[in-house]
Design a protein around this motif. Structure first.
Motif, PDB file in Angstrom:
ATOM      1  N   SER A  26      13.544-151.452 -35.057  1.00  0.00           N
ATOM      2  CA  SER A  26      13.134-150.584 -36.667  1.00  0.00           C
ATOM      3  C   SER A  26      12.541-149.750 -35.941  1.00  0.00           C
ATOM      4  N   GLY A  27      11.973-148.963 -35.480  1.00  0.00           N
ATOM      5  CA  GLY A  27      11.262-148.115 -34.116  1.00  0.00           C
ATOM      6  C   GLY A  27       9.428-148.144 -34.297  1.00  0.00           C
ATOM      7  N   HIS A  28       9.039-149.695 -33.854  1.00  0.00           N
ATOM      8  CA  HIS A  28       7.870-149.496 -33.386  1.00  0.00           C
ATOM      9  C   HIS A  28       7.962-149.457 -31.924  1.00  0.00           C
ATOM     10  N   PRO A  29       6.984-148.866 -31.504  1.00  0.00           N
ATOM     11  CA  PRO A  29       6.575-148.686 -30.444  1.00  0.00           C
ATOM     12  C   PRO A  29       5.676-149.582 -29.471  1.00  0.00           C
ATOM     13  N   MET A  30       6.791-149.913 -28.836  1.00  0.00           N
ATOM     14  CA  MET A  30       6.755-151.418 -27.371  1.00  0.00           C
ATOM     15  C   MET A  30       5.897-151.234 -26.177  1.00  0.00           C
ATOM     16  N   GLU A  31       4.710-151.495 -25.872  1.00  0.00           N
ATOM     17  CA  GLU A  31       4.340-151.839 -24.506  1.00  0.00           C
ATOM     18  C   GLU A  31       4.643-151.467 -23.593  1.00  0.00           C
TER      19      GLU A  31
ATOM     20  N   GLY B 225      -2.485-147.078 -21.634  1.00  0.00           N
ATOM     21  CA  GLY B 225      -1.265-147.342 -20.687  1.00  0.00           C
ATOM     22  C   GLY B 225       0.018-146.667 -21.202  1.00  0.00           C
ATOM     23  N   ALA B 226       1.278-147.134 -21.576  1.00  0.00           N
ATOM     24  CA  ALA B 226       2.283-146.302 -22.079  1.00  0.00           C
ATOM     25  C   ALA B 226       3.509-147.307 -22.287  1.00  0.00           C
ATOM     26  N   PHE B 227       3.597-146.356 -23.773  1.00  0.00           N
ATOM     27  CA  PHE B 227       4.590-147.148 -24.587  1.00  0.00           C
ATOM     28  C   PHE B 227       6.077-146.764 -24.788  1.00  0.00           C
ATOM     29  N   MET B 228       6.710-146.976 -25.124  1.00  0.00           N
ATOM     30  CA  MET B 228       8.345-146.991 -25.478  1.00  0.00           C
ATOM     31  C   MET B 228       8.537-146.886 -27.099  1.00  0.00           C
ATOM     32  N   GLN B 229       9.997-145.697 -27.304  1.00  0.00           N
ATOM     33  CA  GLN B 229       9.678-145.742 -28.772  1.00  0.00           C
ATOM     34  C   GLN B 229      10.948-145.536 -28.875  1.00  0.00           C
TER      35      GLN B 229
ATOM     36  N   LEU C 242      14.838-141.624 -25.941  1.00  0.00           N
ATOM     37  CA  LEU C 242      13.462-142.958 -25.259  1.00  0.00           C
ATOM     38  C   LEU C 242      12.572-142.182 -25.053  1.00  0.00           C
ATOM     39  N   VAL C 243      11.695-142.179 -25.929  1.00  0.00           N
ATOM     40  CA  VAL C 243      10.218-141.212 -25.438  1.00  0.00           C
ATOM     41  C   VAL C 243       9.522-142.386 -25.356  1.00  0.00           C
ATOM     42  N   VAL C 244       8.729-142.241 -23.865  1.00  0.00           N
ATOM     43  CA  VAL C 244       7.622-142.460 -23.331  1.00  0.00           C
ATOM     44  C   VAL C 244       5.991-142.040 -23.282  1.00  0.00           C
ATOM     45  N   ASP C 245       4.603-142.879 -24.068  1.00  0.00           N
ATOM     46  CA  ASP C 245       3.876-141.723 -24.028  1.00  0.00           C
ATOM     47  C   ASP C 245       2.968-142.610 -23.231  1.00  0.00           C
ATOM     48  N   THR C 246       2.189-141.801 -22.643  1.00  0.00           N
ATOM     49  CA  THR C 246       1.102-142.882 -21.984  1.00  0.00           C
ATOM     50  C   THR C 246      -0.410-142.196 -22.454  1.00  0.00           C
TER      51      THR C 246
END
Length: 1522
Positions: free
Chosen positions: A561-566, A631-635, A653-657
């Protein structure tokens, strides 16, 4: 009025193509996707206005309000054409112009905004209003419903707005500046409300803008671009904006101040006016004139009498500001400049606000009667109630204790688990014992986590996530975060003061601040830890516990549903692999194994990474000026249907750090943490975005070095992501020359960093482009600074959103060339990268399980392709063999064989092309394509050459025995004639069967002697005499021969372990060479020759000499004698059996004797008056019988081999699969001797396994299946012979001919499927061919009945054996052994260079006899554990120098050819083996498992069943599909 308003609204929505959206509202999902590029500076048609507005707003482009609308040429006003100058002048001075009055005016920009607002669901309104606020625009506070006209306060939409400002207070002679940052809903601020009573020529909104921000149109006004007279949806709307001071002397106001603007005439919007006057601190009223009798006088009078300060601005008055009484002012606007009015008005408001005044808080709007508040919605309230339950638990608790109380699984326990887990890769001392100890500690921590996993907070969270419907759940999550932010705000004030007070305790307080950080991500992290703990122990939920097995599904729903997950825990610096895997598995279950393009983002802390991503893709990554993403999150971001055709993936799939060089992580661990993080996300990404703040490469040297090193590591492990550098906050992005210079400096710095990193990583690279495909001209982007002016009142820079759009377009253009990876592959990559990072040496430790799985699958295909070629070649070989034996072929050309194979080979080439071109992993397969195509060609060519060699030998042998074959034919013709003559003599004289037999026997011996006179009988082998002769020729004395012990252990028992290994290897090698020599000799065709034994002896002598030259050991003469005799013994049984066959077919007397039964039958038939046709028919049947047996057996052997290759699990996969089944079989039998054979000579044991499996298949397990194959072959031969009989007979009947013609036709129709030669010279009298056919058919029937019950043992008598066919196929692979533990390489290709040797089934080195130098202690450690330890080893028993296990390839030789990746997986199989056979192993090696080699007690708990199961688990790990 109401109806007119509704009609106008409907018309407006229709013009904007939004009529459907009144019911089916805009939702965040529609904009959390990648669509076509946003049009910049281009005119838009009306129907696209709403979407363009939203897209640009989502990208923080405040020009979203000013979108030019495309006009048709017909929209322009044209007067009718005229012809004279006078007419021109008339038109010029005319007060009216002919025009089409029905033309619609353009849509007002604020109508677009409000139309979209009304057409959005509450969550999208939430996002939209937040973006408007970020653009420093006013947002709606009171909104009339377009249908019912009821007033609504959209309080919910304000919940995400956060404002930051600085308050300046004067104490004594100094100013104290205090920073405040909070959700605006909770802020208590003064509010200044502005109203208009009646119509004015001056713009109220424009004047308000000068009070807040002179450079920005916070409130839209009549002079703004795009404004029109027709405005339908703004009347009655009250908008609010906040002035936030920057703590500077030129601040307009010293505290945060709300400004509220009621649009339209306040006389007509009474309800809104009353609410605002009630809530405001100051009321500012615009009126045309101040007269008592004016219709606005009643309102003015009421406001004047109110205790709230009032400022009246009079349009037709030109006087300055006048204070009427305390708190009440009036001021004229006529003939005064706006700047003067603004300056004076600011002074009055500032003066009023400096004294006592009422304050305004947005939340109090919920208490206003007579209006609807959006938060009163039942769904919103349900979510809020659920969230409040959670927050109530946390109320009054010290922020530092919340996690310790409610989230115990992630705090100390998880950190301890991570530390202990990392220690598994840094083992010293007694490695396996330490490993077992650490594993037990990890298990204990997991048990402690299970006990601590029942907190009330988690029960509430999971309960709500499980029970609430999707909309309720979304409200619940948002409310939880909102309420926790408020809670966290209260907790943080003390700590912020401490930071200012105690600088020296900065690090300690910083740690506490981090611990006090608390959000939804921490709750999901706790869910992950509860799940990992229970999953690792396989614990079922107890009463009072939530069902942990459902946690990944709940988290997956949020991610979709669009939430970033750790992805990586920022506090522990660890990736919870089990949790992430299960989470992604659930995502795959719900979405399918979709392809994703992974975009990783790296950069310095607070360099605007998350802001950029949120603007680019509409994401929800946390943004703040303090600690950003941790940390790093993916969305997941979906690719919209509109553009999906241009891409090969379904999602980005975006991985933000978290930022590199993060202040909170400063200290010794920072560099290591940054290196880990960079390597991890660079490895995950198909593309990495490196975000740099500013233009100076010198400032980012540390970051560049980390990034370059990460890319270098990827290069070394054959991963090839692309990269883009983004320079943010560049002052003048129009200066192209400066950018060129900046790019040159960046290139220089990258090259410099590459050279530094190359030294550290030990590889050759001179410039960055040696490491990764990089074009500094294309892959570097410059971004304008984010703010247009100075925060906190500056709006985002429009150039920034343009840069975002350009970057997005560039990324997508690059992405369109990539296939991305599947979610399964992404999951696998996470495992590979993290497991390798846990080791100190990433490159040595990296194990690309995706690549391994793809390669294993390719090996299976290769096995199928080669088997297709092999089985076809076997059929061709048999047909050509029959043609040679039938005398129809005397030369084999390679070209002919290639032609026969061409169709099959083309099919395989086509299958290979399809596989490499169309398989979903084609990009990864490309690296092996050339090698496997050439391997298939080599295999095909070798098969062709091999068959040519074999058939050439058959031709040579046939030529060699031509004389003998002629003799045999002569024998048979003479025997036939003699039998016929004897029968004529005795015809009608003897009727008794016994008497016939006597008469025949009485003459038979004479016939044999007569026929074989002059032939030399074949002698039997005098094996012992030949052995003695050969040994003497080698110079070995008789005494040595007689004293031979033939006992391996008598030579090896006094040697060190390595010496024993060398001797055993020599013996095994010589044994294999002997078998190869003897098997190649044509003994069965040409007979035994002493030279064969001589060749074996010479080979032994050659190998012994080679061994001696290596200089490690001197071998006694007795050893050579024993070894030669041992090889003679091996060769003896093979030679004797083959020579026996040779004698049976070649010795004239033996051959003639073997025909006695046949010729007795012929004799008996002639005696009884049978015709020539009957006798000839029987002779034909006799010939057919022997050749049918041979053909059926050979075809059955190929058929059984094919059936087993395709359907028996052990044979239907790759080499690794075969290895697994061999080990399973050994464990099931608990055969220690089999294990030792396997360890010493794995190929020998594998061949024995294949033979055993074939034996079981044929005679027990699948006896019926094997029998069916045989029966099918019998039927095929029967059909062939019947058709040949019919064809030959019909031809003679129609075309005429004698028995010779019939026989030639019959032979040709057998189609080379059978060996068939017969002479018909004694049967020239046959002319009844139908009768002959019937006689043969009679005989054929009994032959076929006999064939159907033929014993499958009969196959052993012929050239094709199913076990040998399968051994040729399955054992043509790599047999190199691990230098540490002797585990055999499991690569299906024999020569798999340049790939190194590898095997997943490594084992304790002590199994092969490795022991600690100068001791009797066997090594208990697995080499996969050793290579991660701090220990060292001697490469050879006599080595002087040791090498660290972590750098084992540096030992050179065989060590350098192996790839052994550290692996802490539970290799239970070999642990069980060591415990099960400890005593036998110790006896065998004459060493002990004690001291440093003591077996850990935990090993003894494993059962045989667990051991066998562990093989399946490891095999599945290697084979897993992407």
């Amino acid at each position: 009025m109401k109806k007119q308003y509704q009609t106008q609204t409907e018309t407006l929505l229709s013009r904007l193509h939004l009529q459907d959206k009144i019911q089916q509202k805009f939702s965040p999902a529609e904009f959390l996707q990648i669509g076509p590029p946003v049009k910049q500076d281009q005119e838009t048609c009306e129907k696209d206005l709403a979407h363009t507005f939203l897209q640009r707003l989502m990208m923080l482009d405040y020009r979203a309000r000013y979108i030019p609308v495309r006009k048709d040429s017909s929209d322009f006003v044209h007067s009718n054409p005229v012809e004279t100058d006078d007419n021109d002048l008339d038109v010029l001075y005319s007060t009216s112009v002919d025009s089409d009055q029905s033309k619609q005016s353009p849509v007002h920009p604020m109508d677009v905004q409000m139309a979209v607002f009304h057409c959005s669901d509450s969550f999208f309104k939430h996002n939209m209003i937040t973006k408007l606020s970020q653009c420093q625009y006013a947002v709606p506070l009171l909104v009339p419903d377009p249908v019912t006209m009821d007033i609504e306060c959209p309080l919910w939409t304000f919940r995400k707005i956060r404002k930051t400002w600085k308050i300046t207070q004067t104490k004594g002679n100094s100013n104290i500046v205090t920073l405040k940052s909070m959700p605006i809903c909770n802020a208590e601020t003064p509010m200044v409300s502005f109203f208009r009573l009646g119509s004015l020529s001056q713009s109220k909104s424009q004047l308000m803008n000068t009070l807040i921000n002179e450079r920005h149109n916070t409130f839209f006004h009549r002079n703004c671009q795009g404004s029109t007279k027709s405005r339908y949806m703004m009347d009655g709307v009250a908008e609010i904006a906040w002035y936030c001071p920057a703590g500077k002397p030129n601040d307009a106001f010293t505290d945060c101040t709300a400004f509220c603007n009621l649009h339209g005439d306040a006389l007509l919007n009474e309800k809104q006016r009353d609410i605002l006057t009630e809530k405001s601190s100051v009321n500012v009223v615009f009126i045309p004139t101040l007269d008592k009798g004016d219709k606005s006088s009643t309102v003015i009078s009421a406001l004047f009498r109110s205790p709230k300060p009032l400022i009246i601005l009079i349009a037709n008055n030109d006087s300055g500001a006048v204070q009427i009484n305390e708190g009440n002012y009036k001021m004229g606007l006529k003939d005064r400049s706006q700047s003067d009015v603004s300056k004076e008005l600011k002074g009055i408001i500032r003066n009023i606000l400096s004294g006592p005044r009422a304050s305004f808080q947005l939340e109090t709007m919920a208490e206003v009667s007579g209006i609807r508040v959006d938060e009163d919605d039942s769904l919103c309230q349900k979510g809020k109630s659920a969230a409040e339950e959670i927050v109530e638990l946390l109320q009054g608790m010290d922020g530092l204790k919340i996690k310790d109380t409610f989230l115990q699984c992630q705090g100390q326990l998880w950190s301890k688990w991570c530390r202990t887990n990392k220690e598994l890769y840094r083992l010293t001392g007694h490695i396996e014992k330490e490993k077992s100890k650490r594993e037990n500690e990890l298990k204990q921590i997991r048990q402690d986590q299970c006990k601590a996993s029942c907190s009330e907070l988690m029960k509430l969270l999971v309960g709500n996530l499980s029970s609430l419907k999707s909309t309720d759940r979304e409200y619940f999550l948002k409310w939880t975060q909102i309420l926790m932010d408020v809670l966290a705000l209260k907790k943080k004030h003390d700590k912020s003061d401490q930071l200012q007070m105690k600088q020296k305790e900065l690090e300690e307080i910083s740690t506490k601040l981090q611990s006090a950080n608390f959000g939804l991500e921490h709750m999901f992290r706790e869910m992950g830890q509860i799940y990992e703990a229970h999953k690792s122990l396989d614990k079922q939920p107890t009463s009072g516990q939530t069902d942990w097995s459902k946690y990944p599904e709940l988290a997956a729903e949020q991610m979709i549903s669009g939430h970033p997950m750790e992805l990586m825990d920022g506090d522990a610096g660890h990736v919870p692999l089990t949790w992430i895997s299960s989470l992604l598995d659930e995502v795959i279950k719900k979405l399918g194994n979709k392809r994703v393009f992974v975009l990783s983002v790296l950069g310095v802390q607070s360099s605007g990474k998350s802001t950029m991503l949120n603007a680019m893709f509409g994401l929800q990554f946390a943004v703040s000026a303090g600690r950003c993403t941790k940390g790093a999150f993916m969305q997941l971001v979906r690719v919209s249907e509109e553009i999906k055709k241009d891409f090969q993936f379904d999602y980005v799939l975006v991985v933000d750090t978290e930022g590199l060089r993060a202040l909170e992580l400063e200290g010794n661990t920072t560099l290591h943490h940054d290196n880990e993080l960079a390597t991890f996300v660079v490895g995950l990404g198909n593309m990495t975005l490196i975000n740099i703040f500013g233009e100076n490469p010198a400032d980012m040297q540390d970051v560049l070095q980390i990034v370059v090193q990460a890319f270098m590591r990827m290069n070394k492990v054959k991963l090839s992501p692309s990269c883009v550098f983004v320079h943010q906050n560049v002052s003048d992005i129009a200066a192209t020359e400066m950018n060129m210079d900046g790019k040159r400096r960046l290139q220089d710095k990258l090259d410099q960093m590459t050279q530094l990193a190359a030294k550290e990583e030990g590889c050759d690279a001179e410039c960055f482009s040696d490491v990764i495909a990089f074009d500094v001209q294309k892959d570097v982007k410059y971004f304008a600074q984010l703010w247009e002016g100075s925060p906190p009142m500056a709006p985002p820079n429009p150039g920034y959103s343009e840069s975002v759009q350009e970057l997005k377009t560039f990324i997508l253009s690059k992405a369109s060339q990539s296939e991305g990876i599947t979610l399964e592959q992404f999951k696998s990559k996470i495992h590979d990268l993290w497991n390798a990072l846990l080791n100190e040496n990433f490159v040595f430790s990296f194990k690309n399980t995706l690549e391994i799985a793809v390669y294993r699958k390719l090996e299976v295909q290769y096995g199928d392709w080669t088997w297709t070629l092999r089985s076809k070649m076997l059929i061709i070989e048999n047909q050509l063999y029959n043609r040679i034996e039938n005398g129809k072929l005397d030369k084999i050309e390679l070209s002919y064989l290639s032609k026969e194979m061409s169709n099959t080979y083309k099919e395989i080439e086509k299958a290979m092309t399809t596989y490499f071109d169309d398989d979903r992993d084609k990009e990864m397969l490309a690296q092996w394509r050339g090698r496997f195509e050439s391997k298939i060609k080599e295999f095909h060519d070798e098969q062709v050459r091999g068959v040519q060699r074999k058939l050439d030998e058959v031709i040579q042998q046939k030529n060699a025995r031509k004389k003998l074959d002629h003799k045999k034919t002569e024998f048979e013709n003479k025997l036939l004639q003699k039998s016929k003559d004897l029968a004529h003599q005795l015809k009608d004289k003897v009727e008794d069967e016994e008497e016939l037999r006597k008469q025949f026997d009485s003459v038979w011996s004479g016939w044999v002697t007569e026929l074989t006179a002059g032939t030399t009988p074949i002698k039997d082998i005098n094996y012992q005499e030949d052995q003695f002769t050969i040994l003497q020729e080698l110079g070995i004395e008789g005494t040595h021969i007689n004293q031979s012990k033939c006992n391996e252990s008598s030579y090896t028992r006094h040697l060190p372990h390595e010496g024993q290994d060398l001797i055993k290897a020599l013996i095994d090698d010589v044994e294999q060479q002997t078998l190869n020599i003897i098997k190649k000799k044509p003994v069965a065709k040409q007979g035994y020759n002493q030279a064969y034994l001589q060749e074996v002896a010479n080979k032994v002598k050659e190998k012994v000499t080679e061994f001696k030259l290596k200089g490690k050991y001197t071998l006694k003469k007795e050893f050579t004698v024993d070894l030669v005799l041992y090889t003679f013994d091996i060769a003896g049984s093979l030679l004797s059996e083959s020579h026996k066959k040779f004698k049976e077919t070649t010795d004239a007397r033996v051959y003639v004797e073997s025909k006695k039964g046949i010729y007795y039958n012929i004799f008996r038939k002639f005696c009884k008056g049978s015709s020539s046709a009957v006798v000839f028919g029987e002779l034909i049947c006799e010939k057919l019988k022997s050749s049918t047996v041979e053909a059926v057996c050979n075809n059955t052997a190929i058929g059984i081999a094919d059936e087993m290759k395709c359907n028996v699990p052990a044979f239907s996969g790759n080499r690794l699969n075969l290895e697994k089944h061999v080990l399973k079989s050994l464990a099931e039998k608990e055969d220690f001797n089999g294990f030792i054979t396997y360890i010493r000579n794995p190929r020998k044991q594998v061949e024995a396994f294949v033979k055993d499996e074939v034996q079981k298949y044929v005679f027990t397990v699948q006896r019926d299946k094997a029998q069916d194959i045989l029966k099918k072959n019998v039927e095929d031969i029967k059909r062939l012979v019947s058709q040949a009989l019919f064809g030959a007979t019909e031809k003679i009947k129609t075309q005429g001919g004698d028995i010779d013609s019939w026989l030639k036709k019959f032979s040709s129709l057998l189609n080379n499927e059978l060996k068939f030669t017969i002479c018909c010279q004694n049967f020239s009298d046959i002319n009844k061919f139908d009768f002959l056919k019937e006689e043969i058919e009679k005989g054929l029937k009994s032959i076929m009945e006999e064939m159907s019950s033929l014993s499958l043992d009969k196959m052993k008598e012929f050239k094709d054996q199913p076990d040998e066919i399968l051994i040729d196929q399955l054992c043509d692979c790599c047999w190199v052994k691990c230098p540490f533990c002797a585990a055999v390489c499991t690569n299906t290709l024999a020569d798999h260079s340049p790939d190194k040797h590898s095997v997943p089934f490594h084992r304790p080195s002590g199994i092969k006899g490795w022991h600690t130098r100068n001791s009797d202690q066997l090594v208990i450690d697995f080499c996969t554990t050793l290579v991660a330890s701090d220990g060292s080893f001697y490469p050879h028993h006599d080595s002087k120098e040791t090498f660290p296990f972590k750098e084992y390839p540096k030992a050179g030789g065989e060590y350098a050819t192996w790839e052994i990746t550290p692996d802490k997986s539970k290799l239970i199989y070999w642990k069980w083996f060591v415990c099960q056979f400890q005593q036998q192993l110790e006896t065998h090696h004459k060493l002990k498992f004690h001291g440093r080699g003591e077996i850990p007690s935990e090993w003894r708990t494993h059962t045989k069943e667990e051991a066998i199961k562990s093989l399946d688990e490891i095999w599945k790990g290697e084979q897993k599909q992407q």
